[in-house]
Enzyme design. Structure first.
Site, PDB file in Angstrom:
ATOM      1  N   SER A 252       0.812  -1.215   0.000  1.00 50.82           N
ATOM      2  CA  SER A 252       0.000   0.000   0.000  1.00 50.82           C
ATOM      3  C   SER A 252       0.840   1.257   0.000  1.00 50.82           C
ATOM      4  CB  SER A 252      -0.882   0.028   1.263  1.00 50.82           C
ATOM      5  OG  SER A 252      -1.650  -1.136   1.360  1.00 50.82           O
TER       6      SER A 252
ATOM      7  N   HIS B   1      -7.158  -0.121   6.588  1.00 49.21           N
ATOM      8  CA  HIS B   1      -6.702  -1.503   6.787  1.00 49.21           C
ATOM      9  C   HIS B   1      -6.659  -1.892   8.265  1.00 49.21           C
ATOM     10  CE1 HIS B   1      -6.046  -2.450   2.631  1.00 49.21           C
ATOM     11  NE2 HIS B   1      -5.268  -1.390   2.437  1.00 49.21           N
TER      12      HIS B   1
END
Lengths: 471, 471, 471, 471
Positions: free
Chosen positions: D320, D408
């Site tokens: 990410s 997340h």
């Protein structure tokens, strides 16, 4: 109800084939099919393959086992390189042809049959004996996950080898006959292809397009716009592979220029108000199906489908290249067969003295000639010569000189209109001197045109085209 | 992408066939195919049909036109009654066989070929010449909306006529060969059939079921319960018609009684915990595909599919009838070939004197015998004789006496268990004296069993069954 | 692209919920949801459920965890018996209503908002506060494999409990409002149902049919013949469950007798030549969707679909029962409100003296009266009274007395024709004295008829029917 | 069974609406909805629209008519330009809000309810009164052919207007609440997207991709290779529009560099042997669904699906970006909050004297710094600062500074590994100084991690990352 995939069933069946190989070939030859070299150069390679082929034809373990062995053999073929595959094909041809003794015996029986019924049985017997074992082997490959595509591709390879290896003609014939039966038009599915089609399929169309190259995905999307149609035939066992496809533009009036049709910046026509459907490209996608023809059916089913979808459509015509025109013209010039009219001569020479035919040839040979306005003097003679070319036929067969013309005339269309500077792509200039032609499909004249061409041996053409020659 | 139906395309093409008929047959014969009588009894009927058949083979108007004519011919056939159809088939056979002169010439060419390549070409030529025009005609019917089903049904009719009309053997052979190619196992789709299947399809299964009659929709639903499976093969061009189907019960242990399996009131087994799959019925659905066999593939693909769906399954066995047992037993008794053990004799005579074999026959012939507990004395001798019957083979071929046994042994199973009072339906009592047998399919022994049977000519059987005979 | 089933995803998620329960409720209460009794009679049962409900609303472990807990709660509900479920529903209602303090505070804020924008925000806030937590709980059940069906069935149960448990009105309201949003007409799919529909679906239609009982699979097949149509609405998340369905017969002229329509032996009408579509039965299939209406849309979409499929259709009408007629008639008789004409009186008394109205009632009460030709004297008065009944309206609302009439008049049809001895089934005789009525749907008058009925409060009727009353 | 499209049903219904308009608005206002100007600048435009909106809410002609009017209104909206649409939305907001008098009355009734049941009924009433008529109008647009997409796009426009037109908040809220109900996770379908997906869909993914731009169709094809997966959620009524999609790479070990993952020339990994699935991009595709979140469900269903497809997969992690890192770092530097270790200082200054932090900033600000080997001295401090950034939380909420981290962590993953020079695209360098981070999803820790973060307010991280800070 749900379908159950057979894809990996034979693979699993294969893993259960314990000792199958050894049993057939004897324990001393318990070798591994997977160990053969890619070009079949090792000593035992061909022997092993032949043993396996034999095993496929044998009944050991029953029919499922035989098919599983054929699948293994097919995988082995796919793992070979070009040299190896050629050897494989030769092996099949040589070792699994018909049995000459049996054939001769069966022919004897036909000759000595006592009555009609006996004769009939003898002929049936003879047909079976004439069918070489390799045909059964070929059929068994159909059990592969993509067995039909496998065989179509195998024929494509065979066709490529024929010239250098005429002995492969036999197996190529067997395979063509098998595919001819399996690809009967009754089995094919017509599908319309849109921008919603799988990307993988559109990618294939880009590769297979044979007439007007598709340069990019944008180009592709443009050819699938609201005023365009694309149709293809598919076989139920090759659902991801088009067999033949056609591109159609919906326009007003008969289109005379393919560049304009393909222009990504051109505005969209409302399909509901279009009066003409232009078939501007037809491509066969599978070289392995050469000689098995679907084009006639494709065009007529597409015409039928379009008429029902869009009742405003009145005319159905192609916009086609003349792939042999430029070459023919050069030949005619060399042979001194080209005669020009006075007006043409004058225009071509632009007032000067000289050889007008040579001037014509010279102009046409100058790169970029089509962008030079001065070359508009070529329009008249080229159009006229083009008409002459299209209406020419081979002496005995009555077949048109131009292969594309032959295809469309056989399908029952007529030569409608000849178009100047209609395809100025490199290929268009090179093959057709930039000329294109429209073949017109009129439902009510299709049979008559077909008969005119195939029966009476004459090319159907519009009076406009016909007048070009008279002049 | 969307599919475009071809169903009515040819009908429309047909309407466009203007004058096609007249052109071929001359203006004086401009008659109408639709006007022929249902039994072809009018004077001109056969002539018209023959003209049309000829027209289908001809090229007039191109291939699409030819197919449209074939479609019209096919519709005409469907409109005929039984007598008319028979005449139609005879007409095709007689008038469109191979050309004897051409065949003889081609055989000559084979014999006098100069080299291998020449021989090969000559053989190919001969094969083409041997293929009668009627085969091409048959192929053209594939253009009908349900063309494949049309041809399958036509063969079914042909097969029915063979005995009385042996001259139809030729065309029946052609058709079988065509269907054999089209119904190659590689084209078939295996589908699981559930209570969510179309009612129209389930209705067909009720009609086609050949082993244990389906008495009602409730019975049908029960056979499709959570602990049951039904699978069928389909052809892509006959998607609503099963070709062959099999019924499976998921149970614990090898089932010994079909009545219990079919009992609508029996509780459901949890399929996840079942350890055995019992194949209790297999039916061919299309008489027109007689001699083209899918049963071996069906069983093995279903075993494979079930193993993956339900890993707890350990055994795969049938519960099968012995359709020839009762008849064989009577024959053996008549021939005096039946020998009983002392124990059996004593039990059968129940202490009296007399002929024990006659007593056995008499008991078996008494209606309702299976409900009489006193007849439990039949269990031992019947089971033993049943084993003897199953292990018997025809002298030369090594083929099992029982046709069902032959099918399963060829597929590589073995005789596993013999079951007393296992099918007490009328049919079960009549044909098999109520006995049934389990054939066991063990993946690791399928090939060996097949070879034992087909190669060495011996029937594979469990030691339990084998011991029955020794005793 | 392929769909991936979510069916068992939450089950697996659930297995991964380690200790989730204990964490929320404390270790001393680490009880098992699966251990609750079917009628929630054990001490802790309701506490456990309430804890779990609380846990579903909480955020512990994230949203996926919350949904997995809701799925577990849903399974627990399904495992309860009727008594247990009622307790469950009461628990949800009582414990998870809106918070009165928060509601009052929010109402205060609305009243004291300073400007329009403030007012708007306050109202939004109030709406959120008014939405009871149980609504969120209901929504979460949508994560169950058949979550939508689960909620529809839960509402069906709630509706059944309302009379005895008015306190459930709140949660029933919440659920109706949720389903109203989810079953918006824009989400529904109209499907035509044929004999090729899944047997499981046809079986449901047999159960759900509310007007003319389907007696067997043969009856069902007959109702799906070539001259019949069946359409249903489906929700994408309940694909196997029809919501509402309608049966249509394609006939010539307006059908006057339902027995003839349902006669399995009647010959088939060619649908292409039929001029009238008769809607002879509409049934709602889901009691849980009571009050959420699709009937108007169904009829009009089916009319639209049929008009396009079969252009020969000119009229669209129902053949409907009058479920309240017989009861109304008895009431009218008792009240002395029935007046007969002289002709009717004479005919009913057959020349004798007496009370004609009593004679009418007496004839109608004799079992089998409809098979007695002498009762043809009933035709005139019954038809006239039937017209009177149909055109009657409730005093204030203007609503038709007959519920079926109200439905069709609201949809914009008119009373077209009254049919004598049109439904002689037991139910037909009992409820409607054998009478039936056609409501006619004329596209161009639908809005006007709707307005006549709903706006002006008058029943639209043909002049024939209107004249019946005048006389 | 076949589906019947409703697409054009309402259009046809519309054509049948004769005089509907005039009846409502009076003959003097019999104007045409189609004649309004694109920006609603003509005098009567807004009045006409408001009349039509009123007509949609009215019952004239029944519900089908009302929907047809709503469809016309929707088409009118689509024909407006941006200015016109804004006016349209304001009109709906202002004119069709809740009725203040009715609201106040209903609030009174709540306060004065006599008992619980009365209170409940009063609250239900209040909720209905609070629901503004415009919500019903919004719902009616669902009858448009692509009604759901219409409303999603309308909300997208509303969201864009909010800042400048806060009075639209009310209607935006109504619409969000409607969409929230319709897009409940239980309705969504997860689909795997491959190279066989429709080109039109893949084209949309190219447009919607928000993390790592897809530069070409070749790039797209590479991202759909055998060792890649793409999944998306769809709504049944928006089947061609992905809602959210995720890209996965199947690799060995946790991937540390996105450039390598996207390299078209990199060899393919055998998916069967990969041990790690890297989620390297998640994009929301519909701005109109802002605030309605599916990401958590998407990741977990994809993990579940991959685990079952590929049992060799052991780890599931993201790769990410840290979209806020670079900005945060500059801020920290400006504030003097960045402290470097001695080793870092020495390395950054390369032996010279000076301000190490300034040197760091200066190096990072030099274009092309990432290609200069000398800048490897940045690795240590950047990685450490990155860890510091990721583990930082907003003072009160405990929310992570980084939005991707927040997403997340909320889903229950932990910060696993920080990667240097992991994304050297322009965007990667600009936003994240080339750094990337892996979040690890471990099924057994998801709930605990979620609770750690949301409950205890701490960021879960691997010890490696945690140690970076301690040092």
């Amino acid at each position: 109800m749900s379908d159950i995939k057979s894809t990996s069933f034979l693979d699993r069946a294969l893993r259960n084939l314990k000792g199958a190989w050894g049993k057939i070939a004897g324990p001393q030859k318990d070798h591994d099919l997977w160990a053969i070299s890619a070009d079949l150069s090792e000593d035992d390679d061909e022997i092993r393959l032949k043993d396996q082929m034999q095993a496929c034809l044998g009944d050991y373990g029953g029919e499922v086992s035989a098919r599983a062995r054929a699948a293994a053999l097919g995988h082995a073929y796919l793992a070979l390189n070009a040299a190896g595959r050629l050897k494989f094909l030769k092996l099949m041809t040589e070792s699994f042809g018909s049995d000459p003794v049996a054939v001769e015996q069966a022919m004897e029986d036909v000759l000595h049959a006592k009555d009609l019924s006996g004769r009939q049985m003898a002929e049936t017997k003879l047909r079976h004996v004439l069918e070489p074992p390799r045909t059964r082997l070929l059929t068994q490959f159909n059990a592969l996950p993509d067995g039909v595509k496998f065989l179509v591709d195998m024929r494509s390879e065979l066709v490529g080898h024929l010239k250098a290896n005429p002995e492969l003609k036999g197996i190529e014939d067997d395979l063509k006959s098998l595919l001819n039966s399996w690809f009967d038009i009754g089995f094919l599915e017509l599908r319309r292809i849109t921008w919603n089609a799988p990307a993988a399929l559109l990618e294939k169309l880009m590769v297979y397009e044979a007439v007007h190259e598709i340069s990019s995905w944008d180009d592709m999307k443009n050819r699938l716009g609201a005023d365009r149609r694309c149709f293809a035939f598919f076989h139920p066992r090759m659902p991801d592979e088009p067999l033949i496809f056609v591109w159609v533009a919906l326009v007003e009036g008969i289109a005379a220029n393919v560049g304009e049709l393909l222009d990504e910046k051109a505005p969209e026509q409302d399909p509901e108000t279009a009066d003409t459907a232009i078939f501007y490209s037809i491509s066969n996608a599978q070289p392995g199906l050469r000689g098995i023809s679907f084009g006639d059916f494709l065009i007529k089913r597409v015409v039928d489908s379009l008429r029902r979808e869009l009742p405003a459509l009145k005319k159905f015509a192609t916009l086609s290249p003349l792939p042999g025109f430029r070459k023919w013209l050069s030949g005619q010039i060399k042979l001194g067969e080209v005669v020009l009219t006075d007006d043409e001569t004058k225009a071509l020479l632009a007032g000067d003295e000289g050889d007008a035919v040579a001037a014509l040839e010279s102009r046409l040979s100058t790169p970029g000639w089509h962008e030079d306005d001065g070359n508009s003097v070529l329009k008249m003679p080229l159009t006229r010569l083009c008409a002459q070319y299209l209406l020419s036929q081979l002496p005995n067969s009555g077949t048109a000189l131009d292969s594309v013309a032959h295809f469309h005339l056989t399908n029952g269309s007529r030569v409608e209109q000849i178009n100047w500077l209609a395809d100025t792509s490199n290929k268009g200039l090179e093959q057709s001197a930039g000329m294109m032609v429209n073949y017109l499909y009129e439902l009510e004249n299709i049979e008559a045109n077909h008969e005119t061409y195939r029966g009476a041996g004459t090319v159907s053409a519009s009076s406009a085209v016909r007048n070009l020659i008279k002049s």
